[in-house]
Design a protein around this motif. Structure first.
Motif, PDB file in Angstrom:
ATOM      1  N   ASP A 250     -32.614 -24.575   2.496  1.00 51.78           N
ATOM      2  CA  ASP A 250     -33.494 -25.216   1.532  1.00 51.78           C
ATOM      3  C   ASP A 250     -34.246 -24.104   0.784  1.00 51.78           C
ATOM      4  OD1 ASP A 250     -35.173 -26.888   0.245  1.00 51.78           O
ATOM      5  OD2 ASP A 250     -36.313 -27.483   2.008  1.00 51.78           O
ATOM      6  N   ALA A 251     -34.196 -24.106  -0.546  1.00 49.10           N
ATOM      7  CA  ALA A 251     -34.847 -23.074  -1.359  1.00 49.10           C
ATOM      8  C   ALA A 251     -34.468 -21.683  -0.863  1.00 49.10           C
ATOM      9  CB  ALA A 251     -36.365 -23.242  -1.348  1.00 49.10           C
ATOM     10  N   VAL A 252     -33.193 -21.367  -1.001  1.00 53.11           N
ATOM     11  CA  VAL A 252     -32.669 -20.098  -0.482  1.00 53.11           C
ATOM     12  C   VAL A 252     -33.331 -18.911  -1.184  1.00 53.11           C
ATOM     13  CG1 VAL A 252     -30.760 -20.085  -2.124  1.00 53.11           C
ATOM     14  CG2 VAL A 252     -30.534 -18.859   0.040  1.00 53.11           C
ATOM     15  N   GLY A 253     -33.549 -17.847  -0.436  1.00 57.47           N
ATOM     16  CA  GLY A 253     -34.137 -16.647  -1.011  1.00 57.47           C
ATOM     17  C   GLY A 253     -33.168 -15.483  -0.962  1.00 57.47           C
ATOM     18  N   PHE A 254     -33.262 -14.635  -1.982  1.00 59.33           N
ATOM     19  CA  PHE A 254     -32.497 -13.389  -1.979  1.00 59.33           C
ATOM     20  C   PHE A 254     -33.473 -12.241  -2.197  1.00 59.33           C
ATOM     21  CE2 PHE A 254     -29.303 -16.534  -2.824  1.00 59.33           C
ATOM     22  CZ  PHE A 254     -28.204 -16.058  -2.142  1.00 59.33           C
ATOM     23  N   TYR A 255     -32.988 -11.033  -1.985  1.00 57.41           N
ATOM     24  CA  TYR A 255     -33.862  -9.882  -2.212  1.00 57.41           C
ATOM     25  C   TYR A 255     -33.985  -9.655  -3.705  1.00 57.41           C
ATOM     26  CZ  TYR A 255     -33.188  -9.352   2.723  1.00 57.41           C
ATOM     27  OH  TYR A 255     -33.157  -9.605   4.061  1.00 57.41           O
TER      28      TYR A 255
ATOM     29  N   PRO B 191     -29.490 -28.724  -1.381  1.00 55.70           N
ATOM     30  CA  PRO B 191     -29.056 -27.736  -2.381  1.00 55.70           C
ATOM     31  C   PRO B 191     -29.500 -28.071  -3.785  1.00 55.70           C
ATOM     32  CG  PRO B 191     -27.203 -29.073  -1.706  1.00 55.70           C
ATOM     33  CD  PRO B 191     -28.355 -29.462  -0.819  1.00 55.70           C
ATOM     34  N   THR B 192     -29.734 -29.363  -4.063  1.00 50.99           N
ATOM     35  CA  THR B 192     -30.036 -29.724  -5.453  1.00 50.99           C
ATOM     36  C   THR B 192     -31.515 -29.960  -5.700  1.00 50.99           C
ATOM     37  OG1 THR B 192     -29.598 -32.014  -4.888  1.00 50.99           O
ATOM     38  CG2 THR B 192     -27.786 -30.766  -5.850  1.00 50.99           C
ATOM     39  N   SER B 193     -32.359 -29.743  -4.682  1.00 53.09           N
ATOM     40  CA  SER B 193     -33.765 -30.065  -4.899  1.00 53.09           C
ATOM     41  C   SER B 193     -34.377 -29.096  -5.905  1.00 53.09           C
ATOM     42  CB  SER B 193     -34.535 -30.029  -3.582  1.00 53.09           C
ATOM     43  OG  SER B 193     -34.720 -28.717  -3.165  1.00 53.09           O
ATOM     44  N   GLY B 194     -35.114 -29.629  -6.827  1.00 58.63           N
ATOM     45  CA  GLY B 194     -35.792 -28.809  -7.824  1.00 58.63           C
ATOM     46  C   GLY B 194     -34.899 -28.330  -8.946  1.00 58.63           C
ATOM     47  N   LEU B 195     -33.673 -28.853  -9.056  1.00 62.39           N
ATOM     48  CA  LEU B 195     -32.802 -28.429 -10.147  1.00 62.39           C
ATOM     49  C   LEU B 195     -32.825 -29.457 -11.270  1.00 62.39           C
ATOM     50  CD1 LEU B 195     -29.617 -27.082  -8.355  1.00 62.39           C
ATOM     51  CD2 LEU B 195     -31.722 -25.902  -8.953  1.00 62.39           C
ATOM     52  N   ASP B 196     -32.605 -28.968 -12.494  1.00 63.58           N
ATOM     53  CA  ASP B 196     -32.524 -29.907 -13.599  1.00 63.58           C
ATOM     54  C   ASP B 196     -31.165 -30.618 -13.534  1.00 63.58           C
ATOM     55  OD1 ASP B 196     -30.503 -28.505 -15.298  1.00 63.58           O
ATOM     56  OD2 ASP B 196     -32.027 -26.936 -15.178  1.00 63.58           O
TER      57      ASP B 196
ATOM     58  N   GLY C 164     -31.525 -22.510 -10.263  1.00 61.40           N
ATOM     59  CA  GLY C 164     -30.143 -22.971 -10.221  1.00 61.40           C
ATOM     60  C   GLY C 164     -29.183 -21.818  -9.954  1.00 61.40           C
ATOM     61  N   MET C 165     -29.452 -20.675 -10.571  1.00 61.44           N
ATOM     62  CA  MET C 165     -28.580 -19.516 -10.363  1.00 61.44           C
ATOM     63  C   MET C 165     -28.666 -19.019  -8.923  1.00 61.44           C
ATOM     64  SD  MET C 165     -29.501 -17.669 -13.922  1.00 61.44           S
ATOM     65  CE  MET C 165     -28.459 -16.223 -13.961  1.00 61.44           C
ATOM     66  N   ARG C 166     -29.861 -19.081  -8.360  1.00 57.32           N
ATOM     67  CA  ARG C 166     -30.004 -18.650  -6.959  1.00 57.32           C
ATOM     68  C   ARG C 166     -29.187 -19.541  -6.039  1.00 57.32           C
ATOM     69  NH1 ARG C 166     -35.264 -15.554  -6.272  1.00 57.32           N
ATOM     70  NH2 ARG C 166     -35.751 -15.188  -8.437  1.00 57.32           N
ATOM     71  N   GLN C 167     -29.253 -20.867  -6.309  1.00 54.37           N
ATOM     72  CA  GLN C 167     -28.476 -21.782  -5.480  1.00 54.37           C
ATOM     73  C   GLN C 167     -26.991 -21.478  -5.624  1.00 54.37           C
ATOM     74  OE1 GLN C 167     -29.814 -23.581  -3.367  1.00 54.37           O
ATOM     75  NE2 GLN C 167     -31.741 -24.394  -4.025  1.00 54.37           N
ATOM     76  N   ARG C 168     -26.575 -21.160  -6.853  1.00 55.18           N
ATOM     77  CA  ARG C 168     -25.157 -20.848  -7.048  1.00 55.18           C
ATOM     78  C   ARG C 168     -24.793 -19.551  -6.344  1.00 55.18           C
ATOM     79  NH1 ARG C 168     -25.604 -21.934 -13.180  1.00 55.18           N
ATOM     80  NH2 ARG C 168     -23.934 -20.441 -13.520  1.00 55.18           N
ATOM     81  N   LEU C 169     -25.734 -18.610  -6.351  1.00 56.26           N
ATOM     82  CA  LEU C 169     -25.485 -17.359  -5.630  1.00 56.26           C
ATOM     83  C   LEU C 169     -25.322 -17.651  -4.137  1.00 56.26           C
ATOM     84  CD1 LEU C 169     -25.262 -14.322  -5.778  1.00 56.26           C
ATOM     85  CD2 LEU C 169     -27.738 -14.151  -5.737  1.00 56.26           C
ATOM     86  N   GLY C 170     -26.106 -18.636  -3.665  1.00 55.64           N
ATOM     87  CA  GLY C 170     -25.957 -19.051  -2.264  1.00 55.64           C
ATOM     88  C   GLY C 170     -24.571 -19.621  -1.994  1.00 55.64           C
TER      89      GLY C 170
ATOM     90  N   MET D 234     -18.253 -14.665  -7.257  1.00 57.29           N
ATOM     91  CA  MET D 234     -19.180 -14.811  -8.376  1.00 57.29           C
ATOM     92  C   MET D 234     -18.494 -15.496  -9.551  1.00 57.29           C
ATOM     93  SD  MET D 234     -22.175 -13.801  -7.565  1.00 57.29           S
ATOM     94  CE  MET D 234     -23.179 -13.150  -8.889  1.00 57.29           C
ATOM     95  N   GLU D 235     -17.182 -15.240  -9.726  1.00 54.86           N
ATOM     96  CA  GLU D 235     -16.461 -15.943 -10.790  1.00 54.86           C
ATOM     97  C   GLU D 235     -16.385 -17.430 -10.475  1.00 54.86           C
ATOM     98  OE1 GLU D 235     -12.807 -13.827 -11.201  1.00 54.86           O
ATOM     99  OE2 GLU D 235     -13.762 -12.315 -12.501  1.00 54.86           O
ATOM    100  N   SER D 236     -16.181 -17.753  -9.215  1.00 55.46           N
ATOM    101  CA  SER D 236     -16.014 -19.161  -8.872  1.00 55.46           C
ATOM    102  C   SER D 236     -17.301 -19.958  -9.076  1.00 55.46           C
ATOM    103  CB  SER D 236     -15.518 -19.310  -7.436  1.00 55.46           C
ATOM    104  OG  SER D 236     -16.578 -19.094  -6.542  1.00 55.46           O
ATOM    105  N   VAL D 237     -18.444 -19.299  -9.072  1.00 54.38           N
ATOM    106  CA  VAL D 237     -19.691 -20.031  -9.349  1.00 54.38           C
ATOM    107  C   VAL D 237     -20.229 -19.702 -10.744  1.00 54.38           C
ATOM    108  CG1 VAL D 237     -20.328 -20.218  -6.922  1.00 54.38           C
ATOM    109  CG2 VAL D 237     -21.165 -18.289  -8.254  1.00 54.38           C
TER     110      VAL D 237
END
Lengths: 326, 316
Positions: free
Chosen positions: B89-94, B167-172, B144-150, B125-128
């Motif tokens: 939920d709300a994935v984080g990256f560095y 995965p879709t919470s908070g996305l347009d 949205g991009m972060r979720q796709r990176l996930g 990365m191409e697939s997303v």
């Protein structure tokens, strides 16, 4: 939670899987961070002044047997009022705290923890990797600093250091790294316990100030309380001294300065009071051989390393029991 | 573990988690099969995330058993985590690292050889559809991009099971649509997907089966149609709009039709025990009526959800 052995029986796979990548990543983060730059500047600012002043004074010394290079570290120049070693005594904890205070809670706050822990590694590897990376960073800075001091000495004094001076210098490095390791472990413990990096930093700094300023007062208060009775013999007095030293040695800073004293001032024969009987046959001011100095501070060195391990173990246990959900 | 059939990837039996005396997860059973999208629904605090964490071995269970791809998450967490992709939920990256560096770190943790990791990262990365921002810092990424990176991380991992927590919470809406398309892509690649969400209509559009969590238990489980039959009553509702004849009288004669209820001007809601659309169209046209609309009324998950919790509240 049981012992380490029963844990190993229960779960499969090495707890050290993934420790390498964590270490490499954290090390790269540290070395490229602005914080690291600030800490380095800090060290240089505090270290350069005493070292430069010591070198000025030492250029006039001609005695080749006087451990010139070690005196760069220990000499207390009049115009500065603090020796390089004394400066390090408080720079090292600050640096270590700076490297560790947000190591685990920042992963929580960035929400990276659960994602990283869902990769095939144990929490052990994450914590251990972070600790080792912090220690390595710290060691890199310290070694660089040490080389600069020896280099400056070489240039300005015009004589090469003797083998025994280098050996004692290396011993000093090891002690300094272990001292930093304790504070790194302490700051990481706070980073596991407290979710807010600011609170964690504050607690670690508070503990450091406590040991630096308050603990000596507190220890002497305890000793004078214990000395309420009359001192009737040398034994009574020695027992009291033992208590005072024992209390002071609970502070990592005391262990560090005692170890450094014996290493860098070879004429140090004892770290406590000396009875006249022990002075018999001793030539005052004559340096001890390196191995004898090492023997003298062996308890301090093991104390520093043991302290580091104990605090790290505490952080480890707390981290293992924590929920990963943010 | 021999009893696990080849297409069951996750099998939970009596799975329980206690926090003190509170039963966060209370003896739940479920199976997830290869190549299906399994939706986990329920209000906050129903035990969805706890269940997910127990499947990953990130939280120890208090009772029962879980089997993930033939491994026990408590005893063999590394084997489980090597094969299961998790998008929290709300994935984080560095933030200070680029997308490529972030994925490279994961690849190292997975122990992938360097060259293989690099090609997998680019492919993922191409697939997303993030290939053009591969070397941008993650701090510049939208949610949205972060979720796709996930999702890219899961693709790179070549996970057999993907667990996606909200995965879709908070996305347009557009990002949600794109993300769901990527989740379908995972399914096409043969990945079993477990998806927890609040967005019921979205979940409905991708999930093969859903489980409705309530107070630590699975209240309902099955396909959306099955749940609808269970909660809203059996039947296959359709909407008919026609003019020029007595609709009710005409349609009652069709085999399978159970009820015809007017719904506004010239429209009727017809419930049958099977799909009667073809027969309805034929009958109206044959009777000389003008058929203007014939729509399959998909039972809505939202309806099921609302009705279920209403009834649960009344029962309590």
């Amino acid at each position: 939670m049981g012992s380490r052995a029963s844990l190993a029986l229960r779960r499969q796979g090495s707890p050290f899987t993934g420790i390498g990548p964590v270490l490499v990543k954290e090390l790269a983060d540290h070395l490229s961070s602005v914080r690291m730059l600030v800490l380095t500047l800090f060290v240089i600012a505090f270290g350069a002044f005493p070292v430069a002043s010591s070198l000025q004074t030492l250029r006039t010394v001609v005695d080749p047997n006087s451990f010139l290079f070690l005196r760069i570290f220990t000499l207390e120049p009049e115009q500065v009022g603090i020796s390089f070693v004394a400066a390090l005594n408080f720079i090292i904890p600050l640096m270590a705290i700076g490297l560790g205070f947000d190591s685990v809670n920042s992963e929580f706050n960035r929400r990276t923890l659960s994602r990283v822990l869902s990769q095939p590694i144990y929490r052990d590897a994450l914590l251990m990797g972070k600790f080792l990376a912090g220690l390595a960073t710290f060691a890199v800075v310290l070694v660089a600093l040490w080389l600069m001091v020896f280099g400056a000495g070489l240039l300005l004094l015009g004589v090469p250091p003797r083998g025994v001076e280098v050996a004692r210098g290396v011993g000093f490095l090891v002690v300094a790294i272990a001292y930093g390791g304790i504070w790194l472990a302490i700051s990481m413990l706070f980073s596991v316990l407290l979710r807010s990096p600011a609170t964690s930093a504050l607690c670690a700094l508070g503990l450091w100030l406590f040991f630096l300023l308050l603990w000596p007062q507190l220890a002497s208060a305890i000793v004078s309380g214990a000395a309420a009775g009359e001192i009737r013999s040398v034994e009574d007095y020695a027992a009291l001294q033992d208590l005072a030293m024992g209390l002071m040695r609970l502070s990592p800073g005391t262990l560090f300065s005692e170890a450094v004293l014996a290493l860098l001032s070879p004429e140090t024969r004892t770290l406590g009071p000396m009875l006249p009987a022990q002075m018999r046959g001793a030539i005052l001011g004559a340096p001890l051989p390196f191995d004898q100095s090492l023997l003298l501070i062996w308890p301090q060195i093991t104390g520093l390393i043991a302290g580091m391990i104990v605090v790290f173990a505490a952080a480890y246990v707390v981290f293992q029991r924590q929920e990963v959900r943010a | 573990m021999a009893d696990i059939s080849s297409d069951t990837v996750i099998k939970a039996r009596g799975l329980t988690k206690l926090y003190g005396r509170h039963r966060a997860v209370d003896a739940i059973d479920f199976d997830i099969r290869r190549g299906e999208i399994f939706g986990v629904l329920g209000p906050n605090g129903a035990g969805k995330t706890t269940t997910i964490l127990m499947m990953l071995g990130l939280t120890e269970r208090s009772g029962g058993s879980v089997d993930v791809l033939g491994f026990d998450p408590v005893r063999q967490p590394l084997e489980v985590k090597r094969r299961v992709g998790y998008l929290p939920d709300a994935v984080g990256f560095y933030d200070h690292l680029t997308a490529r560096q972030n994925l490279r770190y994961t690849a190292r943790l997975l122990g992938l050889p360097r060259r293989e990791a690099e090609t997998r990262i680019v492919d993922a990365m191409e697939s997303v559809k993030l290939a053009d921002v591969l070397d941008n810092r993650v701090s510049t990424f939208s949610r949205g991009m972060r979720q796709r990176l996930g999702i890219a991380e899961i693709v790179m991992k070549r996970a057999e099971v993907a667990i996606l927590d909200e995965p879709t919470s908070g996305l347009d809406p557009h990002s949600t649509f794109e993300l769901l398309e990527m989740i379908r892509g995972l399914k096409r690649a043969g990945v079993a997907v477990l998806l927890s969400s609040h967005l019921l209509d979205r979940v409905q559009s991708v999930c093969d089966r859903v489980a409705l969590f309530n107070e630590g238990r699975i209240a309902l489980m099955g396909t959306v149609v099955e749940l609808a039959n269970l909660v809203l009553g059996a039947g296959h509702p359709i909407l008919v709009e026609a003019a020029g004849l007595d609709i009710a009288g005409t349609l009652y004669g069709i085999e399978g039709v159970q009820s015809v209820v007017p719904e506004g001007e010239g429209a009727w809601r017809v419930v049958a025990d099977r799909d009667v659309r073809a027969a309805v169209a034929h009958r109206i046209v044959a009777s000389g009526g003008a058929l203007t609309r014939l729509a399959d009324l998909q039972p809505s998950l939202e309806e099921v959800y609302t009705r279920y919790f209403e009834e649960a509240r009344h029962a309590a």
